[in-house]
Design an enzyme around this catalytic site. Structure first.
Site, PDB file in Angstrom:
ATOM      1  N   ASN A   1       4.439   2.336   1.657  1.00 53.99           N
ATOM      2  CA  ASN A   1       5.515   2.451   0.689  1.00 53.99           C
ATOM      3  C   ASN A   1       6.179   3.818   0.746  1.00 53.99           C
ATOM      4  O   ASN A   1       7.352   3.956   0.420  1.00 53.99           O
ATOM      5  CB  ASN A   1       4.942   2.224  -0.710  1.00 53.99           C
ATOM      6  CG  ASN A   1       5.947   1.571  -1.603  1.00 53.99           C
ATOM      7  OD1 ASN A   1       7.043   1.231  -1.160  1.00 53.99           O
ATOM      8  ND2 ASN A   1       5.591   1.405  -2.852  1.00 53.99           N
ATOM      9  N   GLU A   2       5.419   4.810   1.182  1.00 50.61           N
ATOM     10  CA  GLU A   2       5.972   6.163   1.141  1.00 50.61           C
ATOM     11  C   GLU A   2       6.204   6.761   2.519  1.00 50.61           C
ATOM     12  O   GLU A   2       6.849   7.788   2.655  1.00 50.61           O
ATOM     13  CB  GLU A   2       5.019   7.075   0.348  1.00 50.61           C
ATOM     14  CG  GLU A   2       4.996   6.693  -1.113  1.00 50.61           C
ATOM     15  CD  GLU A   2       4.034   7.512  -1.929  1.00 50.61           C
ATOM     16  OE1 GLU A   2       3.383   8.412  -1.366  1.00 50.61           O
ATOM     17  OE2 GLU A   2       3.925   7.239  -3.129  1.00 50.61           O
TER      18      GLU A   2
ATOM     19  N   SER B   1       0.834  -1.209   0.000  1.00 51.76           N
ATOM     20  CA  SER B   1       0.000   0.000   0.000  1.00 51.76           C
ATOM     21  C   SER B   1       0.863   1.252   0.000  1.00 51.76           C
ATOM     22  O   SER B   1       1.914   1.288   0.648  1.00 51.76           O
ATOM     23  CB  SER B   1      -0.883   0.054   1.233  1.00 51.76           C
ATOM     24  OG  SER B   1      -1.292  -1.213   1.589  1.00 51.76           O
ATOM     25  N   LYS B   2       0.360   2.243  -0.702  1.00 51.26           N
ATOM     26  CA  LYS B   2       1.080   3.496  -0.869  1.00 51.26           C
ATOM     27  C   LYS B   2       1.506   4.069   0.481  1.00 51.26           C
ATOM     28  O   LYS B   2       2.617   4.533   0.660  1.00 51.26           O
ATOM     29  CB  LYS B   2       0.154   4.479  -1.583  1.00 51.26           C
ATOM     30  CG  LYS B   2       0.876   5.548  -2.332  1.00 51.26           C
ATOM     31  CD  LYS B   2      -0.107   6.296  -3.200  1.00 51.26           C
ATOM     32  CE  LYS B   2       0.320   7.725  -3.200  1.00 51.26           C
ATOM     33  NZ  LYS B   2       0.551   8.412  -4.308  1.00 51.26           N
ATOM     34  N   ARG B   3       0.586   3.996   1.435  1.00 52.02           N
ATOM     35  CA  ARG B   3       0.863   4.561   2.757  1.00 52.02           C
ATOM     36  C   ARG B   3       2.172   4.010   3.340  1.00 52.02           C
ATOM     37  O   ARG B   3       3.031   4.753   3.788  1.00 52.02           O
ATOM     38  CB  ARG B   3      -0.315   4.241   3.677  1.00 52.02           C
ATOM     39  CG  ARG B   3      -0.051   4.574   5.115  1.00 52.02           C
ATOM     40  CD  ARG B   3      -1.308   4.410   5.963  1.00 52.02           C
ATOM     41  NE  ARG B   3      -0.965   4.089   7.333  1.00 52.02           N
ATOM     42  CZ  ARG B   3      -0.386   4.932   8.162  1.00 52.02           C
ATOM     43  NH1 ARG B   3      -0.100   6.154   7.782  1.00 52.02           N
ATOM     44  NH2 ARG B   3      -0.096   4.565   9.396  1.00 52.02           N
TER      45      ARG B   3
END
Ligand code: GLU
Length: 485
Positions: free
Chosen positions: A260-261, A256-258
């Site tokens: 991942n970033e 998930s982007k959350r």
């Protein structure tokens, strides 16, 4: 150890275009472990060639995240200073322009690279034509053999004459990997002599910094054949590659982007211990020969073997992190927990005395999951939460009875006072009352009065921790609450 192993040099080459996220942190750890294991050198290189997207705050986040995990670098930038540690610097690509220019000029001179004058529109038209013919699009090589600048045109980029060969390399984790470079077309290596692009700059730096092993995420594997071709064109020695598996959600979908970033420092804010996080990162794609799951850094250095890193994607499971964190907390002494808690509580503007905090930790450590959660479960020690007076009343007892009992407890406590407010003394002093009125009617209101909650550690333990004055204040508050009801 062989002589080759002695000279291991690895690097972490983050672009400061985002926070130090879980993937880069895992890459950092594996490089660091590999360097430590082989008594090699761990280099930190900041790849800030993208001037628009690179930010100092991201660079700072990278430094701070690595330092928090204890992954110190032997060569690289010194945070907050304009100087560097190590003799292959500068270690920021934005300061290495002259070196890139030298190699770009060399490739141009040897006709292994050329200026390309094709405009964006022309390239797009070419792309569409190829797609229309059912061909995979690539640059057709229009400017490859030009002798001079076409009239009215300006150089757009510098391209590398990519040999149309197969490129093969042996990845330490994946084994033989092959690419067909004829599908690449002549790749762009720089916008101009002053502005190299990633593949070119990385190859030059890996050579100049004498990097022996490139350990990085699988997302870079398609760059590797391009980098190998550039190395060959520049007569640079081979590098050994190890591509780490992708990090995936537990259901094996893309992470998930959350996560991942998100900056690694968010985990610090959430109250995880750095040692637990390091352990968690180590298990993202690697496991030891046995079934051991908890490793100190020292053990990791001893056990870590890059050849045992798996090819398949690694599942990112936060429950595992919670479990590890709890295990690490269990193994810490009360003093060590207090040490980690103090800066954490200071950030929340709480400054309890060390003695008071030690007592609270003694009471709460078995219920604690992470530092943040300590604050949730032990917050009532610092400030009594507001609660409903009805909560004080045991089952169907009348409130007036509860009040009498609380007053009785107060008298007993007044008699003992601070010097002897220990659990055993209290238990003894309250024994008669509990015998007469029942344990529920006595200990229930007492628990609520001192904690403001229905679930808490043993009220006698709480009283021992709070001490005489505060306990007295809290019981009086409870009595007043009943009166006001
Ligand atoms: N700057 C690249 C990145 O942040 C590094 C890739 C590499 O390790 O070569 O992804």
């Amino acid at each position: 150890m062989t002589s080759q192993e002695k000279s291991v040099r690895v690097r972490l080459a983050p672009s400061p275009t985002g926070f130090l996220h879980i993937g880069t942190a895992r890459t950092a750890l594996f490089n660091w472990l590999f360097a430590r294991k082989h008594k090699g050198v761990f280099v930190l290189r900041i790849e800030d060639t993208d001037r628009d997207r690179s930010k100092k705050e991201y660079e700072q986040d990278i430094f701070e995240g690595l330092a928090w995990l204890g992954l110190t670098w032997d060569e690289g930038p010194i945070p907050g200073a304009p100087t560097y540690r190590g003799s292959s610097g500068p270690y920021r690509q934005s300061e290495r322009g002259a070196t890139y220019k030298k190699y770009l000029e060399l490739l141009l001179e040897e006709k292994r690279a050329y200026f390309c004058y094709c405009t964006k529109e022309e390239l797009e038209a070419e792309r569409q034509t190829m797609l229309g013919q059912g061909l995979p699009p690539k640059y057709g090589g229009h400017c490859r053999e030009l002798r001079s600048r076409p009239p009215g045109k300006k150089p757009e980029v510098i391209r590398f004459k990519t040999p149309e060969s197969r490129v093969e390399f042996k990845d330490v984790i994946r084994g033989k990997v092959e690419f067909d470079a004829s599908t690449f077309g002549d790749i762009v290596i720089a916008k101009d002599l002053e502005s190299p692009l990633y593949n070119f700059a990385a190859v030059v730096d890996d050579y100049e910094m004498r990097i022996t092993h490139v350990i990085r995420g699988e997302d870079h594997i398609s760059n590797t054949p391009k980098q190998i071709l550039l190395q060959k064109a520049l007569n640079f020695p081979d590098v050994i590659y190890a591509h780490l598996p992708l990090i995936l959600n537990p259901d094996r979908t893309k992470l998930s982007k959350r996560y991942n970033e998100m900056s690694l420092l968010e985990y610090r804010k959430e109250g995880y211990l750095p040692a637990a996080l390091v352990n968690f990162l180590a298990l993202l794609g690697w496991h030891s020969e046995g079934d051991q799951e908890i490793f100190t850094l020292k053990e990791l250095i001893r056990e870590f073997d890059i050849k045992r890193v798996q090819k398949a994607g690694a599942a990112f499971n936060l429950e595992k992190l919670d479990w590890l964190n709890k295990e690490y907390l269990k193994n810490l002494s009360t003093d060590e927990i207090v040490d980690t808690l103090i800066p954490f509580l200071e950030a929340k503007r709480l400054g309890p005395s060390r003695e008071f905090l030690s007592k609270i930790v003694e009471v709460e450590r078995s219920r604690m999951k992470n530092l943040n959660n300590f604050f949730e479960i032990a917050g009532f020690f610092f400030a009594l939460p507001d609660y409903d007076p009805l909560l004080l009343v045991w089952q169907k007892e009348p409130a007036s009875k509860t009040k009498v009992i609380l007053k009785g407890i107060l008298e007993i406590i007044d008699r003992i006072k601070s010097k002897t407010l220990s659990r055993t003394v209290l238990a003894e002093a309250l024994a008669d009352l509990a015998e007469k009125e029942g344990r529920g009617p006595v200990f229930w209101p007492l628990r609520v009065a001192v904690s403001g909650q229905r679930a808490s550690p043993d009220p006698l333990e709480i009283i021992e921790t709070l001490g005489y004055e505060e306990t007295r204040r809290r019981i009086e508050t409870a009595i007043k609450k009943i009166d006001r009801k």
